[in-house]
Design a protein around this motif. Sequence first.
Motif, PDB file in Angstrom:
ATOM      1  N   UNK A   1       6.176 -30.533 -62.758  1.00  0.00           N
ATOM      2  CA  UNK A   1       5.812 -30.401 -61.179  1.00  0.00           C
ATOM      3  C   UNK A   1       6.888 -30.875 -60.258  1.00  0.00           C
ATOM      4  N   UNK A   2       7.655 -31.815 -61.090  1.00  0.00           N
ATOM      5  CA  UNK A   2       8.821 -32.517 -60.367  1.00  0.00           C
ATOM      6  C   UNK A   2       9.784 -31.358 -60.330  1.00  0.00           C
ATOM      7  N   UNK A   3      10.231 -30.826 -61.450  1.00  0.00           N
ATOM      8  CA  UNK A   3      11.154 -29.800 -61.518  1.00  0.00           C
ATOM      9  C   UNK A   3      11.048 -28.879 -60.500  1.00  0.00           C
ATOM     10  N   UNK A   4      10.204 -28.137 -60.545  1.00  0.00           N
ATOM     11  CA  UNK A   4       9.639 -27.211 -59.374  1.00  0.00           C
ATOM     12  C   UNK A   4       9.882 -27.789 -57.955  1.00  0.00           C
ATOM     13  N   UNK A   5       9.334 -29.037 -58.020  1.00  0.00           N
ATOM     14  CA  UNK A   5       9.548 -29.579 -56.519  1.00  0.00           C
ATOM     15  C   UNK A   5      11.007 -29.794 -55.913  1.00  0.00           C
ATOM     16  N   UNK A   6      11.816 -30.290 -56.950  1.00  0.00           N
ATOM     17  CA  UNK A   6      13.239 -30.340 -56.645  1.00  0.00           C
ATOM     18  C   UNK A   6      13.872 -28.741 -56.319  1.00  0.00           C
ATOM     19  N   UNK A   7      13.271 -27.851 -57.186  1.00  0.00           N
ATOM     20  CA  UNK A   7      13.806 -26.566 -56.914  1.00  0.00           C
ATOM     21  C   UNK A   7      13.468 -26.245 -55.467  1.00  0.00           C
ATOM     22  N   UNK A   8      12.418 -26.481 -55.043  1.00  0.00           N
ATOM     23  CA  UNK A   8      11.838 -25.977 -53.769  1.00  0.00           C
ATOM     24  C   UNK A   8      12.658 -26.788 -52.564  1.00  0.00           C
ATOM     25  N   UNK A   9      12.847 -27.953 -52.837  1.00  0.00           N
ATOM     26  CA  UNK A   9      13.764 -28.632 -51.991  1.00  0.00           C
ATOM     27  C   UNK A   9      15.284 -28.345 -52.090  1.00  0.00           C
ATOM     28  N   UNK A  10      15.526 -27.633 -52.896  1.00  0.00           N
ATOM     29  CA  UNK A  10      17.020 -27.137 -53.126  1.00  0.00           C
ATOM     30  C   UNK A  10      17.014 -25.929 -52.334  1.00  0.00           C
ATOM     31  N   UNK A  11      15.955 -25.018 -52.579  1.00  0.00           N
ATOM     32  CA  UNK A  11      15.929 -23.539 -51.835  1.00  0.00           C
ATOM     33  C   UNK A  11      15.833 -23.909 -50.315  1.00  0.00           C
ATOM     34  N   UNK A  12      15.067 -24.900 -49.885  1.00  0.00           N
ATOM     35  CA  UNK A  12      14.882 -25.465 -48.477  1.00  0.00           C
ATOM     36  C   UNK A  12      16.300 -25.871 -48.011  1.00  0.00           C
ATOM     37  N   UNK A  13      16.867 -26.641 -48.366  1.00  0.00           N
ATOM     38  CA  UNK A  13      18.320 -27.142 -48.126  1.00  0.00           C
ATOM     39  C   UNK A  13      19.183 -26.219 -48.209  1.00  0.00           C
ATOM     40  N   UNK A  14      19.301 -25.241 -48.953  1.00  0.00           N
ATOM     41  CA  UNK A  14      20.352 -24.137 -48.791  1.00  0.00           C
ATOM     42  C   UNK A  14      19.830 -23.140 -47.754  1.00  0.00           C
ATOM     43  N   UNK A  15      18.556 -22.878 -47.601  1.00  0.00           N
ATOM     44  CA  UNK A  15      18.372 -22.185 -46.456  1.00  0.00           C
ATOM     45  C   UNK A  15      18.703 -22.886 -45.126  1.00  0.00           C
ATOM     46  N   UNK A  16      18.295 -24.108 -44.915  1.00  0.00           N
ATOM     47  CA  UNK A  16      18.815 -24.660 -43.631  1.00  0.00           C
ATOM     48  C   UNK A  16      20.362 -24.756 -43.620  1.00  0.00           C
TER      49      UNK A  16
END
Length: 472
Positions: free
Chosen positions: A175-190
């Motif tokens: 769950x943590x791995x997928x959370x940080x992947x989501x945060x990375x996707x958000x950061x790259x989108x931003x």
Amino acid sequence: MLSIRTSIPLALLLLSGCVVGPDHKAPEIQLPAKFAEGGKTSNGDVSTVAWWNAFNDSRLNGYVTTGLAQNLSVLQALERINQAEASVVVAGAGALPSLTTQGQHTTSGRKGSLPTADSNVTNSSAGSLNISWLLDLFGQYRRAKESANANLDAAYASADVAKLSLLSSLVSAYIDARYYQERLAIARQNLSSRRETLDLTKLQLEAGAASRLDVVQSEGLVNSTLAEIPGLETNFRRAAHRVATLLGMPASSLVVELQRGARQPVARSIPKTGIPADLIRNRPDVRAAERSLAAAVAQIGVAEAQLYPSIELGGTITPSYSRISGGSRGSSNSWSFGPSLVLPILDGGRLRANVDIANSSAREQYLVWKQTVLTAVEEVENALAAINRDQRTASALRATVNSYNEALSLSTASYRDGASSLLDVLDAQRSVSSAQASLAQAVQQTAQDYVALSVAIGGGYAIGATPAKPAM
């Protein structure tokens, strides 16, 4: 009237059925009829419920199967079962007859310069057969075996504890791995959005519609996003490394595989908690504590039996054979048999102190069991309270993200038309970024609380396995 020869064996037979010390009884504790936010219906046996399937993630399901088969902590716990099984044999061996045998052969002679120095060579062979049997008149060895069997049960339960701990750690790390992947996707989108804003601001600067301050502020927001990404990448790798280690693999084995990405795990349902009394049956740590209590109670009988006399039956048969070179040869056989009595009289209080120690240890184990039960109830109550509220938090944050996204679109369009300042766009971007990060964290926390609740009720550790039969 019975003769002495008849009465003595009869008395020994009667004494052999005597077992001192208390018999173990299942401990009791007063528990509420239901959890504060749960129902009143028992959920039965949940040990074979694959609760992680609620995430509908085939990769996670594969990791769980692999982990249960090759996690090193689980394998260590299984080895402790083997040790406990051997301890049962050791504990019971003292009450059985012991038979040993030995043999020897010697050759002797003498030579010298004196007339009387020479002697013939003598070959001697001898052996012995020894038997002993300590009569378990007061159940010392029966209690010892009873304790060993209880420890074996505790070892089985401890293996289940190790499996449950694996499930908790493995799914949480995933769950943590997928959370940080989501945060990375958000950061790259931003980052992409903020670069577009920076480019637009530079164009407006060239057209005289923006100031150098606007450009610097846009650059600052781009650079702050760039600074956020390495930390998220590090945390993703740490979570991926944790997953691999839990599967008994080198840390970097799964990084590439997990980098392919997937959505954040979201459970499709909330597990049924049952009632607090279910935990006594379903939680392996509670069962392990109860079995440790049973072992401690049996040790009281072991200590008390040592206060009484002990009788050991023993015997020896020793045949021997000798042959003198050039002379005679012959054999000799001897045997002996008889009981020996050991009666403790003065020991400085050692044996009584051992009984006190055993009693205190049993009382301590009861308190450990009680504490384990109450901690289990607390864990379920905490997880249940959290998961019911996490869903409301995530729902509110989804609405917040939608609102801020709309505000960002409006402010960006207004800025393009020159009707608003760059500051409005930058503030809107910050609000969207913060709300998206908060939503990702809320989804992560909801999933983690689902795991905590599923583990707290003792679910899933026996999936795909035939439950081991406890020792009797």
